[in-house]
Write a protein that holds these residues in place. Sequence first.
Motif, mmCIF file in Angstrom:
data_model
loop_
_atom_site.group_PDB
_atom_site.id
_atom_site.type_symbol
_atom_site.label_atom_id
_atom_site.label_comp_id
_atom_site.label_asym_id
_atom_site.label_seq_id
_atom_site.Cartn_x
_atom_site.Cartn_y
_atom_site.Cartn_z
ATOM 1 N N THR A 67 -35.310 -35.371 -3.608
ATOM 2 C CA THR A 67 -34.515 -35.682 -4.795
ATOM 3 C C THR A 67 -34.182 -34.379 -5.504
ATOM 4 O OG1 THR A 67 -35.639 -37.811 -5.047
ATOM 5 C CG2 THR A 67 -34.433 -36.978 -6.964
ATOM 6 N N ASP A 68 -32.940 -34.240 -5.958
ATOM 7 C CA ASP A 68 -32.556 -33.030 -6.689
ATOM 8 C C ASP A 68 -32.034 -33.384 -8.069
ATOM 9 O OD1 ASP A 68 -29.279 -32.621 -6.629
ATOM 10 O OD2 ASP A 68 -30.000 -33.778 -4.912
ATOM 11 N N TYR A 69 -32.129 -32.422 -8.970
ATOM 12 C CA TYR A 69 -31.761 -32.612 -10.372
ATOM 13 C C TYR A 69 -30.945 -31.413 -10.842
ATOM 14 C CZ TYR A 69 -35.900 -35.590 -9.824
ATOM 15 O OH TYR A 69 -36.820 -36.495 -9.359
ATOM 16 N N ARG A 70 -30.084 -31.684 -11.825
ATOM 17 C CA ARG A 70 -29.266 -30.608 -12.390
ATOM 18 C C ARG A 70 -28.970 -30.892 -13.862
ATOM 19 N NH1 ARG A 70 -25.001 -27.045 -10.110
ATOM 20 N NH2 ARG A 70 -25.473 -28.030 -8.106
ATOM 21 N N LEU A 71 -29.103 -29.875 -14.698
ATOM 22 C CA LEU A 71 -28.676 -29.908 -16.096
ATOM 23 C C LEU A 71 -27.593 -28.852 -16.265
ATOM 24 C CD1 LEU A 71 -32.143 -30.160 -17.891
ATOM 25 C CD2 LEU A 71 -30.548 -32.022 -17.379
ATOM 26 N N SER A 72 -26.503 -29.204 -16.945
ATOM 27 C CA SER A 72 -25.345 -28.322 -17.021
ATOM 28 C C SER A 72 -24.820 -28.226 -18.438
ATOM 29 C CB SER A 72 -24.214 -28.841 -16.119
ATOM 30 O OG SER A 72 -24.652 -29.049 -14.796
ATOM 31 N N VAL A 73 -24.316 -27.041 -18.786
ATOM 32 C CA VAL A 73 -23.545 -26.845 -20.014
ATOM 33 C C VAL A 73 -22.313 -26.038 -19.641
ATOM 34 C CG1 VAL A 73 -25.476 -26.996 -21.619
ATOM 35 C CG2 VAL A 73 -24.857 -24.782 -20.635
ATOM 36 N N GLY A 74 -21.224 -26.243 -20.368
ATOM 37 C CA GLY A 74 -19.996 -25.517 -20.084
ATOM 38 C C GLY A 74 -19.199 -25.295 -21.338
ATOM 39 N N LYS A 75 -18.333 -24.292 -21.283
ATOM 40 C CA LYS A 75 -17.486 -23.951 -22.435
ATOM 41 C C LYS A 75 -16.078 -23.684 -21.941
ATOM 42 C CE LYS A 75 -16.701 -22.566 -26.769
ATOM 43 N NZ LYS A 75 -15.235 -22.327 -26.722
ATOM 44 N N LYS A 76 -15.124 -24.366 -22.541
ATOM 45 C CA LYS A 76 -13.728 -24.155 -22.209
ATOM 46 C C LYS A 76 -13.242 -22.908 -22.936
ATOM 47 C CE LYS A 76 -9.421 -26.778 -21.753
ATOM 48 N NZ LYS A 76 -8.775 -28.090 -22.043
ATOM 49 N N GLY A 133 -19.603 -22.021 -16.985
ATOM 50 C CA GLY A 133 -20.695 -22.988 -16.966
ATOM 51 C C GLY A 133 -22.014 -22.354 -16.568
ATOM 52 N N LEU A 134 -23.083 -23.030 -16.960
ATOM 53 C CA LEU A 134 -24.428 -22.624 -16.569
ATOM 54 C C LEU A 134 -25.187 -23.872 -16.146
ATOM 55 C CD1 LEU A 134 -26.631 -20.438 -16.348
ATOM 56 C CD2 LEU A 134 -27.279 -21.019 -18.705
ATOM 57 N N ASP A 135 -25.726 -23.855 -14.923
ATOM 58 C CA ASP A 135 -26.469 -24.987 -14.372
ATOM 59 C C ASP A 135 -27.911 -24.575 -14.097
ATOM 60 O OD1 ASP A 135 -23.992 -26.221 -14.320
ATOM 61 O OD2 ASP A 135 -23.675 -25.810 -12.192
ATOM 62 N N TYR A 136 -28.814 -25.520 -14.321
ATOM 63 C CA TYR A 136 -30.202 -25.353 -13.904
ATOM 64 C C TYR A 136 -30.499 -26.455 -12.896
ATOM 65 C CZ TYR A 136 -35.305 -25.383 -14.005
ATOM 66 O OH TYR A 136 -36.629 -25.363 -13.652
ATOM 67 N N VAL A 137 -30.901 -26.062 -11.685
ATOM 68 C CA VAL A 137 -31.050 -26.989 -10.568
ATOM 69 C C VAL A 137 -32.456 -26.869 -9.990
ATOM 70 C CG1 VAL A 137 -30.035 -27.783 -8.393
ATOM 71 C CG2 VAL A 137 -28.620 -26.527 -10.036
ATOM 72 N N TRP A 138 -33.043 -28.017 -9.634
ATOM 73 C CA TRP A 138 -34.333 -27.999 -8.947
ATOM 74 C C TRP A 138 -34.477 -29.256 -8.094
ATOM 75 C CZ3 TRP A 138 -33.513 -29.696 -13.794
ATOM 76 C CH2 TRP A 138 -34.163 -30.856 -14.220
ATOM 77 N N THR A 139 -35.445 -29.244 -7.171
ATOM 78 C CA THR A 139 -35.669 -30.368 -6.263
ATOM 79 C C THR A 139 -37.172 -30.581 -6.081
ATOM 80 O OG1 THR A 139 -35.928 -29.258 -4.118
ATOM 81 C CG2 THR A 139 -33.681 -29.466 -4.962
ATOM 82 N N ASN A 140 -37.505 -31.685 -5.403
ATOM 83 C CA ASN A 140 -38.901 -31.922 -5.008
ATOM 84 C C ASN A 140 -39.060 -31.790 -3.487
ATOM 85 O OD1 ASN A 140 -37.729 -34.235 -4.003
ATOM 86 N ND2 ASN A 140 -39.057 -35.663 -5.100
ATOM 87 N N ALA A 141 -38.142 -31.063 -2.843
ATOM 88 C CA ALA A 141 -38.180 -30.889 -1.386
ATOM 89 C C ALA A 141 -39.399 -30.068 -0.973
ATOM 90 C CB ALA A 141 -36.901 -30.205 -0.915
ATOM 91 N N ASP A 142 -39.841 -30.280 0.248
ATOM 92 C CA ASP A 142 -40.973 -29.534 0.805
ATOM 93 C C ASP A 142 -40.563 -28.075 0.992
ATOM 94 O OD1 ASP A 142 -43.027 -28.431 2.273
ATOM 95 O OD2 ASP A 142 -43.082 -30.019 3.789
ATOM 96 N N PRO A 143 -41.176 -27.142 0.259
ATOM 97 C CA PRO A 143 -40.781 -25.722 0.391
ATOM 98 C C PRO A 143 -40.942 -25.202 1.812
ATOM 99 C CG PRO A 143 -42.204 -26.047 -1.522
ATOM 100 C CD PRO A 143 -42.258 -27.316 -0.730
ATOM 101 N N GLY A 144 -41.904 -25.733 2.553
ATOM 102 C CA GLY A 144 -42.110 -25.270 3.919
ATOM 103 C C GLY A 144 -40.952 -25.576 4.838
#
Length: 256
Positions: free
Chosen positions: A206-215, A223-234
Amino acid sequence: MNALRTAGAGFIVLVFAALPACASQPSRLVTGYVKFMSMYVGRGLSQSVGKPSVQAELDLYTSSGFYAGVDGTSINWVDQLYPGDSVSLEADLYAGYRKRMGDWRFKGGILRLQFPGRYVAQNPPVERPDTTEVFGFVGWRWLGIKLNYAVTNAFGTPDSRGSWYMDVSGGVPLRYGWYAGAHMGRKHARGTNPMTGLANDRFSYTDYRLSVGKKLMRNVVVGLDYVWTNADPGLYTLNGYGVAGHHFVLTLTTHF
């Protein structure tokens, strides 16, 4: 993996889609954008393996509801996964039908993800990552949900036909040209590797993202995004780099 296939610009698309439609629209409309990224993150994974990337997209819409498009993005993961290969481009071709009814939006179609380049024989042999998917999208105001279903093996994984990716995204306009968005995606890999006997679902995450942007200007958005997942790092580490780790992504997009 663009055009609402990933959430990188998806929240901006949803924001503009929530605005009232023009009373009159041309029978054909050509749109597109060019995006510069500190790295390319698609479906939660750093497809450029932490390096800067450029993306360009061109879309054709008709008054009947049919549409088609093409986009290209610079990538680095194939070369690092398979030594000797030289594959620096992901090219996506897609076509479908869309319809809007009040606050509701519907879309469906077919997507071909192509990875052109030079491939060398690997030991053991591996498939090219070229993938074909069908997809469906339902949106309501500033919310959207999309499902991509692989009708071929997915990204070179043996016996992975039927794998899918679901994307739930939302975006809202704020004051002074600011935007905010959030995304959650789920990749589910199906099948069993016939050479190892291991189930492909170990690649699910599962992956997640939080984003902000300015016109900044009429057609320019930062824009600036922060992204992360629960994937197996191995399973998602290339030459010491965690492609499924926590990433900050800075983008500059110009629309035309």
